[in-house]
Design an enzyme around this catalytic site. Structure first.
Site, PDB file in Angstrom:
ATOM      1  N   ARG A  59     -25.360  -2.438   7.430  1.00 38.95           N
ATOM      2  CA  ARG A  59     -24.654  -4.130   7.145  1.00 38.95           C
ATOM      3  C   ARG A  59     -25.267  -4.895   8.285  1.00 38.95           C
ATOM      4  NH1 ARG A  59     -19.365  -3.912   3.817  1.00 38.95           N
ATOM      5  NH2 ARG A  59     -20.493  -5.096   2.442  1.00 38.95           N
TER       6      ARG A  59
ATOM      7  N   GLU B  63     -19.150  -5.990  10.367  1.00 36.60           N
ATOM      8  CA  GLU B  63     -20.315  -5.188  10.727  1.00 36.60           C
ATOM      9  C   GLU B  63     -20.978  -6.213  11.138  1.00 36.60           C
ATOM     10  OE1 GLU B  63     -18.715  -2.596   8.011  1.00 36.60           O
ATOM     11  OE2 GLU B  63     -19.454  -4.466   7.953  1.00 36.60           O
TER      12      GLU B  63
ATOM     13  N   LYS C 169       0.972  -1.239  -0.149  1.00 38.40           N
ATOM     14  CA  LYS C 169       0.445   0.077   0.339  1.00 38.40           C
ATOM     15  C   LYS C 169       0.667   1.616  -0.097  1.00 38.40           C
ATOM     16  CE  LYS C 169      -4.262   1.427   2.283  1.00 38.40           C
ATOM     17  NZ  LYS C 169      -5.515   1.766   3.264  1.00 38.40           N
TER      18      LYS C 169
END
Length: 687
Positions: free
Chosen positions: A455, A427, A342
């Site tokens: 969610r 979640e 990243k």
């Protein structure tokens, strides 16, 4: 044919002027990549990375993830026949390079600005954006749907879903993988493994991925489509050594499994792979087979039924081109595991990928320096301070689905590591975990963005509220969220929460109220929720030692103006639009006005409403939420139940999704800034 591995260029500073990109300038659409040699594609990748550094510096936006997939994006578009073949990007944080290569290069400089490109792939923006994304873990399900549609329609499209290791922790991804095997679908999943979501990836799945890489072996594919196992060289200075350090406990367990008969030298070599001082050494074929067969059991993806290829270096463009071209021969469900860094190529981002997940615009040189006046506090920081102030409570635990930094929980996580639970991008699990903890006598606080709580809705109803469990939901990013646009807007939570029994809902209007309503919700013996927006407050000082205890279901009158007019307006405010609402009503001439900070959407302060409606000729409600189902709807329902027929005006967001732009621009579009509120009230009052 692929040439030797290409080392991407590295940068230390963001370009302040547009870089020279001769090859990139020739690429208008992915078909233009087909005419370039592998060496030219490597050069183009360097140019693309430098252009991303420049453009994101001008526009702000997602940063690290985009730099990490430059070679991967080039390889995908060079290998597949897009848009006939379908690329499905998960979340979309990493889609800037994709946008550049699909005809939107010059528009990228205005990404996330009002009227500019969206922050994420969006079907209405380009035929190359095959699926609208923004939330995590959806790409495999969507890609599977596209693959099955192609089969049913007799087409021969290739479908590739690109998903990160963080997104893979979402249960929906595994549901889709299970079904892909069940359907015998032709679907390729590219797992972009960078050991990160926004924060560092965690959990057993991340440990599994680390082991797949650190063993120094890979499943490759020959030109005939046959799968073979190869040895990989791992450089001791590979920046992905963080996998080793991150998973140190897993490494220890693996070392203990090495059979003694393989000899101490093997232990030394494997130890080097796991980050010890000894440099990694290549293993003989015989020992490599032993390592594979006896130490590393069949990996998760193969066990599910996927053909597994990798792990490969996601920045080795020639290798990626080779793998994708050969993998297209394969039928069924295929997973290609690539490792990326990243922030690749920008050294500050490689060193600090969390900070550089997204960046703001570079400051303009000709702008005056800002003064040193104290800034208003972010609501997420207010929540973080509140957590710390209450962290000594032996019953408090804090839960987040991979949003520790964004939710202001870093200090609490460090101070109370045994009471902090980052469950990764999961979640549904976060909500039910809190319910389970509550049954065990704890008082869980779930810090979650409004758009992501959607969610976990079934779990909120069934696993928490139905059982009236003592869980506090700290709902961040409630309301419009600016440049991230409609996918991240938290404008539905009041509607989906207030219809659920056993839930109380607080809507603070400023920093002080946010802190003390957190206290009120936490003290409540049951399911509670408090919603607060992204960004900073109005600058009100938080008096923490105040004796003020905000009573559930009680609002207050905060402004009153009398006149000789026969028009008497009552404005019921829910949340942080209060400041602009007060500014607006002060400009209403010759109108009697009362403004109430209602504080609670559920339960409503019906005693206050009853009192005010006795003299009101007009009632208006104000909220940064959808009008339908929101706080205003709750007031309408109550007035109707009592047969009260005073004219009422609900100010909020209409029946539409609000496009990206600055938060101020979004408020103006919805008529929720001072000017818009005043205009609506004047029209309502006929003045």
């Amino acid at each position: 044919m692929p040439t030797s591995a290409h080392a991407p260029r590295t940068f230390m500073h963001l370009p302040t002027s547009r870089p020279t990109t001769p090859l990139l300038d020739k690429v208008s659409l992915p078909k233009d990549l087909k005419a370039l040699s592998t060496d030219e594609l490597c050069q183009l990748s360097d140019e693309l990375r430098e252009y991303l550094l420049y453009s994101v510096g001008q526009s702000g936006g997602h940063f690290g993830a985009n730099l990490g997939v430059v070679e991967l994006t080039v390889a995908l578009h060079a290998s597949y026949d897009t848009p006939y073949d379908k690329l499905v990007w998960d979340v979309g944080h990493q889609a800037y390079a994709h946008k550049v290569l699909t005809g939107r290069r010059d528009e990228l400089i205005r990404i996330r600005a009002k009227g500019g490109l969206t922050a994420f792939p969006e079907r209405s923006e380009s035929e190359y954006d095959t699926f609208g994304v923004g939330h995590s873990s959806t790409s495999i399900s969507a890609g599977l749907g596209m693959s099955l549609a192609s089969r049913i329609l007799g087409e021969n499209r290739k479908v590739v879903s690109i998903i990160g290791d963080g997104a893979m922790t979402g249960g929906m991804a595994f549901e889709a993988m299970n079904d892909a095997v069940q359907q015998n679908a032709d679907l390729t999943v590219v797992l972009n493994d960078n050991d990160m979501s926004i924060s560092q990836a965690i959990g057993g799945f991340s440990r599994h991925l680390a082991r797949l890489w650190q063993r120094g072996l890979a499943f490759d594919i020959d030109k005939h489509g046959n799968i073979l196992m190869i040895k990989r060289e791992i450089s001791p200075d590979d920046r992905r050594v963080r996998h080793y350090l991150h998973m140190a406990n897993g490494a220890k367990e693996t070392l203990e499994k090495i059979p003694a008969k393989l000899g101490g030298n093997l232990v030394q070599n494997i130890g080097g792979l796991f980050g010890r001082n000894a440099p990694p050494m290549p293993l003989s074929d015989k020992i490599a087979e032993k390592v594979h067969d006896h130490i590393f059991p069949d990996n998760l993806f193969k066990a599910i039924g996927f053909t597994y290829l990798g792990p490969f270096d996601g920045h080795d463009l020639p290798k990626l081109l080779q793998v994708f071209e050969r993998a297209k021969q394969l039928k069924g469900a295929v997973l290609i595991h690539v490792h990326t860094v990243k922030g690749k190529g920008f050294l500050p981002a490689e060193a600090d990928p969390i900070t550089y997940h997204a960046i703001g615009k570079l400051p303009k040189k000709d702008l005056p320096k800002t003064d040193n006046a104290p800034k208003a506090k972010k609501y997420s920081d207010i929540f973080g301070d509140w957590l710390m102030d209450n962290g000594a409570d032996p019953h408090m635990v804090a839960i987040t689905p991979a949003m520790c930094e964004g939710s202001g929980m870093v200090a609490f996580a460090k101070a109370y590591p045994t009471k902090f639970f980052d469950v990764a991008i999961a979640e549904q699990h976060a909500v039910t975990l809190a319910g389970g903890m509550a049954t065990g006598g704890l008082k869980p606080v779930v810090a979650i963005y409004s758009t992501f709580l959607q969610r976990g809705y079934d779990q909120l109803i069934h696993d928490v509220a139905l059982q009236n469990l003592d869980v506090t939901f700290a709902i961040d990013r409630a309301g419009l969220v600016g440049e991230d646009g409609a996918t991240h807007a938290g404008v539905f939570d009041l509607a989906y929460l207030r219809c659920v029994p056993n839930v109380v809902i607080a809507t603070p209007s400023d920093e002080h109220e946010c802190y003390h309503l957190l206290n009120a919700c936490y003290a409540y013996q049951g399911t509670s929720a408090i919603r607060y927006p992204r960004g900073v407050g109005v600058g009100r000082e938080i008096v923490k030692n105040s004796d003020e205890k905000l009573q559930i279901g009680k609002g207050q009158i905060v402004f009153e103006k009398k006149s000789n007019s026969n028009k008497h307006l009552v404005l019921l405010n829910f949340g942080t639009r209060l400041a602009d609402g007060l500014k607006a009503v002060e400009k209403l001439d010759n109108i009697s006005v009362i403004v109430c900070d209602m504080r609670w959407v559920k339960p409503l302060d019906i005693a206050l409403i009853d009192k005010l409606t006795k003299t009101a000729t007009h009632i208006a409600t104000l909220e940064e939420h959808q009008i339908m189902g929101g706080a205003g709807s709750a007031v309408n329902e109550y007035l109707a139940s009592r047969g009260i027929t005073v004219p009422i005006k609900n100010l909020g967001i209409g029946d539409e999704f609000i496009a990206h732009g600055s938060h101020g621009e979004q408020l103006a579009e919805c008529g929720l800034d001072e000017r818009g509120i005043l205009a609506s009230l004047r029209e309502f009052l006929g003045v």
